[in-house]
Design a protein around this motif. Structure first.
Motif, short mmCIF file in Angstrom:
data_model
loop_
_atom_site.label_atom_id
_atom_site.label_comp_id
_atom_site.label_asym_id
_atom_site.label_seq_id
_atom_site.Cartn_x
_atom_site.Cartn_y
_atom_site.Cartn_z
N VAL A 24 0.84 -1.21 0.00
CA VAL A 24 0.00 0.00 0.00
C VAL A 24 0.87 1.25 0.00
N ALA A 63 2.78 7.02 0.93
CA ALA A 63 1.72 7.70 0.17
C ALA A 63 0.65 8.30 1.08
N GLY A 64 0.99 8.48 2.35
CA GLY A 64 0.07 9.17 3.25
C GLY A 64 -0.59 8.25 4.24
N ALA A 65 -1.52 8.84 5.01
CA ALA A 65 -2.29 8.02 5.95
C ALA A 65 -3.14 7.06 5.13
N ASP A 66 -3.49 5.93 5.76
CA ASP A 66 -4.22 4.87 5.07
C ASP A 66 -5.67 5.31 4.82
N ILE A 67 -5.95 5.63 3.55
CA ILE A 67 -7.27 6.19 3.20
C ILE A 67 -8.37 5.15 3.45
N LYS A 68 -8.06 3.87 3.17
CA LYS A 68 -9.08 2.84 3.37
C LYS A 68 -9.45 2.72 4.85
N GLY A 110 0.34 12.41 5.01
CA GLY A 110 1.02 12.06 6.26
C GLY A 110 2.46 11.62 6.03
N GLU A 133 -4.35 16.03 0.66
CA GLU A 133 -5.54 15.86 1.51
C GLU A 133 -6.73 16.67 1.01
C1 HXC Z 1 -4.29 3.43 1.41
C2 HXC Z 1 -3.09 3.42 -0.52
C3 HXC Z 1 -2.69 4.76 -0.31
C4 HXC Z 1 -3.16 5.40 0.86
C5 HXC Z 1 -1.82 4.07 -2.15
N1 HXC Z 1 -2.53 3.04 -1.67
N2 HXC Z 1 -1.91 5.14 -1.34
N3 HXC Z 1 -3.89 2.77 0.33
N4 HXC Z 1 -3.96 4.71 1.68
N5 HXC Z 1 -2.80 6.65 1.18
C6 HXC Z 1 -2.68 1.70 -2.26
C7 HXC Z 1 -3.61 1.72 -3.45
O1 HXC Z 1 -4.96 1.66 -3.06
C8 HXC Z 1 -3.17 0.47 -4.19
O2 HXC Z 1 -3.68 -0.68 -3.54
C9 HXC Z 1 -1.66 0.45 -3.93
O3 HXC Z 1 -1.44 1.27 -2.76
C10 HXC Z 1 -0.88 1.05 -5.09
O4 HXC Z 1 -1.40 2.34 -5.37
P1 HXC Z 1 -1.86 2.81 -6.83
O5 HXC Z 1 -2.79 3.97 -6.64
O6 HXC Z 1 -2.35 1.68 -7.64
O7 HXC Z 1 -0.46 3.31 -7.42
P2 HXC Z 1 -0.20 4.45 -8.48
O8 HXC Z 1 -1.19 4.38 -9.61
O9 HXC Z 1 1.23 4.35 -8.81
O10 HXC Z 1 -0.49 5.82 -7.73
C11 HXC Z 1 0.34 6.21 -6.64
C12 HXC Z 1 -0.33 7.39 -5.86
C13 HXC Z 1 -1.77 7.04 -5.47
C14 HXC Z 1 -0.29 8.64 -6.75
C15 HXC Z 1 0.57 7.63 -4.65
O11 HXC Z 1 -1.75 5.75 -4.84
C16 HXC Z 1 -2.38 8.01 -4.56
O12 HXC Z 1 -2.81 9.10 -4.93
N6 HXC Z 1 -2.47 7.65 -3.25
C17 HXC Z 1 -3.12 8.46 -2.25
C18 HXC Z 1 -2.28 9.66 -1.88
C19 HXC Z 1 -3.01 10.55 -0.85
O13 HXC Z 1 -4.09 11.09 -1.11
N7 HXC Z 1 -2.40 10.70 0.34
C20 HXC Z 1 -2.95 11.48 1.44
C21 HXC Z 1 -3.75 10.60 2.36
S1 HXC Z 1 -4.56 11.52 3.63
P3 HXC Z 1 -4.68 -1.67 -4.33
O14 HXC Z 1 -5.03 -2.71 -3.32
O15 HXC Z 1 -5.83 -0.83 -4.78
O16 HXC Z 1 -3.85 -2.18 -5.48
C22 HXC Z 1 -3.35 11.78 4.77
C23 HXC Z 1 -3.77 12.48 6.03
C24 HXC Z 1 -2.68 12.59 7.07
O17 HXC Z 1 -2.22 11.44 4.60
C25 HXC Z 1 -3.27 12.65 8.44
C26 HXC Z 1 -2.30 12.71 9.59
C27 HXC Z 1 -1.22 11.77 9.64
#
Ligand code: HXC
Length: 259
Positions: A24, A63-68, A110, A133
């Motif tokens: 992830v 890639a940040g906090a676990d969105i799921k 995160g 975010e």
């Molecule tokens: C849970 C995540 C994840 C996340 C990636 N994955 N980022 N799961 N939480 N933050 C998982 C995907 O669901 C996928 O699993 C696998 O990792 C690979 O990711 P892909 O998206 O298929 O890869 P890619 O196309 O290369 O894109 C990479 C990415 C994208 C651009 C980084 O994954 C993305 O935008 N991720 C989210 C980034 C984000 O918004 N971060 C902020 C979160 S909020 P599966 O099982 O589907 O294959 C936050 C709040 C902080 O951080 C709060 C305080 C700490």
């Protein structure tokens, strides 16, 4: 030290903490935060550890906090669930030893905020930074609205926070978000080189210098200067100060003992 979501290796006084949820992209869940908090305490108490590197390995930082894990939370859940990240990030930021973040690939949300708790950030040339975010309908809740403007200024921080755009390692260097950009295959070597340099210095002097900078950022200039003066004076009570100045006069390298 054995953990499930991080790997900890200690070699020659340098501890390397590697985030380890590759499936992830090292997304940070409460287990990661709890393990990071635990490792910060343990490494902090281990006198043999003189510097710490935090990395996600050579492909992705985080890639940040676990969105799921966050998607179905209520406001009440979040008020409670945010505590592990706050605790971990504060413990890391306030460790009494130098902490270097070695960042390859994505450092988002995160993950980016985790890098802000380190004293120094070294980026691989493939690193990308962002606070996406806002695109999820939330805001950076791991210190992004506080530590980032203090590091790079309010204007650039707001642009990153409001847009959610990613920036390259080179742009991160230009705005002062990272200290250095290195070829991806040199990332850990460069981080270890810097960690070794810090580790060779007097540990008490490093700790108090870190404290002066961190605490000083929370004070006005007059208070900060007074705090610095007190810490400066305190160091004259250490053996390292005697050794450092004696070594200079004797034209040799100092052998600091961290006391
Ligand atoms: C849970 C995540 C994840 C996340 C990636 N994955 N980022 N799961 N939480 N933050 C998982 C995907 O669901 C996928 O699993 C696998 O990792 C690979 O990711 P892909 O998206 O298929 O890869 P890619 O196309 O290369 O894109 C990479 C990415 C994208 C651009 C980084 O994954 C993305 O935008 N991720 C989210 C980034 C984000 O918004 N971060 C902020 C979160 S909020 P599966 O099982 O589907 O294959 C936050 C709040 C902080 O951080 C709060 C305080 C700490």
């Amino acid at each position: 030290m054995t953990y499930e979501t991080i790997i900890v290796e200690i070699e020659e006084g340098i501890a390397t903490v590697t985030l380890n949820r590759p499936d992830v992209l090292n997304a940070l869940n409460s287990q990661v935060f709890n393990e990071l908090a635990d490792v910060a305490v343990n490494l902090g108490e281990d006198d043999s550890v003189r510097a710490v590197i935090i990395t996600g390995g050579d492909k992705v930082f985080a890639a940040g906090a676990d969105i799921k894990a966050m998607a179905s939370l209520t406001a009440v859940d979040v008020a409670a669930s945010v505590r592990p990240s706050l605790r971990a990030f504060n413990l890391l930021e306030n460790m009494h030893k130098p902490v270097i973040a070695a960042i390859a690939g994505y450092a988002l949300g995160g993950g980016c905020e985790l890098t802000l708790t380190a004293d120094v950030r070294i980026a691989a040339d493939n690193a990308q930074f962002g606070l996406p975010e806002i695109k999820l309908g939330i805001l950076p809740g791991g210190g992004g609205t506080q530590r980032l403007p203090r590091l790079i200024g309010a204007g650039k921080a707001k642009e990153l926070i409001f847009s959610g755009d990613f920036i390259s390692a080179e742009e991160a260097l230009r705005v002062g978000l990272v200290n250095k950009v290195v070829p991806a295959d040199q990332l850990l070597t460069e981080a270890k080189k810097m960690a070794k340099k810090f580790a060779a210095r007097g540990a008490v002097a490093i700790y108090l210098a870190k404290s002066c900078v961190n605490e000083g950022l929370r004070m006005d200039l007059e208070m900060g200067l007074q705090y610095e003066h007190k810490c400066f004076g305190l160091l004259f009570a250490t053996e390292d100060q005697k050794e450092g100045m004696k070594a200079f006069i004797e034209k040799r390298k100092p052998n600091f003992q961290g006391k």
